[in-house]
Design an enzyme around this catalytic site. Structure first.
Site, PDB file in Angstrom:
ATOM      1  N   SER A 108       0.698  32.889 -14.870  1.00  0.00           N
ATOM      2  CA  SER A 108       1.141  32.145 -13.693  1.00  0.00           C
ATOM      3  C   SER A 108       2.668  32.115 -13.638  1.00  0.00           C
ATOM      4  CB  SER A 108       0.540  30.739 -13.744  1.00  0.00           C
ATOM      5  OG  SER A 108       0.710  30.076 -12.524  1.00  0.00           O
ATOM      6  N   HIS A 131      -1.517  34.945 -10.185  1.00  0.00           N
ATOM      7  CA  HIS A 131      -2.476  34.422  -9.208  1.00  0.00           C
ATOM      8  C   HIS A 131      -1.733  33.627  -8.137  1.00  0.00           C
ATOM      9  CE1 HIS A 131      -3.160  30.443 -11.669  1.00  0.00           C
ATOM     10  NE2 HIS A 131      -1.896  30.639 -11.346  1.00  0.00           N
TER      11      HIS A 131
END
Length: 368
Positions: A108, A131
């Site tokens: 992330s 993501h």
């Protein structure tokens, strides 16, 4: 109802991993015998978690004082986007030679921070994950819309960072990695796609390890040696110039707290500095425009009364631009030259002008 929005980017694979991790109260930083400083970004990213932007900024400044070579080692599930962007900018704009190593997980927001390495390397057992940005808010439909717009804006900014590294367009990045799915990459996949520059060897991990297990494993490898070296590290800290007057461990910790508080003020001071620079620029532009208009007025007046002409005007224009005071004096000392036609048509004291008198004499001569 007031609107609130919390923007973050947690990884689903390691939401609870590493919560029992105990780090030293002092900076997550070490210095080797060859003068290389190492900063550890181990843990979640956020103002109230292990990896705090203000603290990392202070660690970076401390490391730059003792070394021009800084290694940044990452094992993080990600966290708050804005804190991560602050860390990314601090590392990217550092004048030190920064090399980033992904030891375990760079998921992330941590994967974004990893991209500012010059270069970035990854353990062959590590994982990289990208993501979509996640967030939560409450309020009316306008509040929810603003939250969605903020998330979309952040994804646009992060897409630009990824795109610059990967050689892709911003839209290609959004379509590929911000599609609502978690995209886990091995070191080989990350290297092939251009996320990293090289792969380094490390102590092996079980082949079937999950991302959460890899995260915990690398955290444990860091924590255990630090527990054994805690007293030695504190003694090393006392040798630094900033801590030379500390008589006890309590004094060291008090000074650490002060440094952390000062680091927290860095973003505010940076914004104030930017705002002041913008105001100064506006003032300077206005003053320059007024000065230019005043110089033009002086030159126009001098050309009108004959002190200068189109040929000599550039000379005095440069003089006024480089030395305003002496330029004005030089213009003032030039003699005023009346034009012939003005003299011919002049009628001082109501008397007949030279032009009219000459015309009358010619007419009288013709009559005779």
């Amino acid at each position: 109802m007031p609107w609130e929005c919390s923007i973050f980017a947690p990884s689903k694979g390691g939401e609870t991993a590493g919560k029992d991790m105990t780090m030293s109260r002092f900076f997550n930083i070490t210095t080797s015998d060859d003068g290389t400083s190492t900063i550890f970004l181990y843990g979640d990213i956020g103002d109230y978690t292990e990896v705090q932007s203000g603290r990392i900024a202070q660690e970076l400044m401390e490391a730059e004082r003792v070394s021009r070579r800084i290694h940044v080692r990452i094992n993080s599930n990600g966290g708050e986007v804005y804190s991560g962007i602050a860390i990314f900018n601090a590392l990217r704009h550092s004048q030190a030679d920064i090399r980033i190593y992904v030891d375990g997980i760079a998921a992330s927001m941590a994967s974004v921070i990893a991209l500012c390495g010059k270069p970035v390397e990854m353990s062959k057992y590590a994982r990289l994950m990208l993501h979509s940005v996640s967030g939560g808010c409450y309020g009316n439909k306008q509040d929810l819309q603003r939250c969605m717009e903020e998330i979309e804006s952040l994804e646009g900014s992060l897409s630009e960072i990824y795109a610059e590294r990967l050689g892709m367009s911003k839209e290609e990045v959004k379509q590929t990695y911000f599609d609502g799915e978690d995209h886990w990459l091995t070191a080989k996949e990350a290297l092939d796609l251009g996320f990293i520059d090289d792969i380094y060897d490390a102590d092996p991990v079980p082949a079937d390890s999950t991302p959460a297990q890899i995260y915990t494993l690398f955290n444990n490898r860091l924590v255990e040696p630090q527990k054994n070296r805690e007293d030695m590290n504190l003694e090393d800290v006392k040798k630094r110039p900033r801590f030379k007057d500390c008589a006890s461990d309590a004094d060291v910790f008090r000074l650490m707290d002060q440094l952390e508080e000062e680091a927290g003020k860095v973003p505010i001071l940076t914004k104030e500095n930017t705002d002041l620079k913008a105001k100064v620029k506006t003032y300077e532009d206005k003053a320059e425009a007024e000065d230019l208009a005043a110089r033009k007025q002086l030159l126009d007046a001098a050309e009108q009364d004959g002190r200068i002409d189109a040929t000599t005007r550039p000379i005095y224009e440069n003089l006024l631009a480089n030395d305003r005071e002496n330029g004005e004096k030089a213009l003032a000392q030039l003699p005023v030259k009346r034009r012939v036609m003005e003299d011919l048509h002049l009628e001082p004291n109501g008397e007949e002008s030279p032009w009219n008198r000459r015309m009358r004499e010619i007419k009288d001569k013709r009559k005779k």
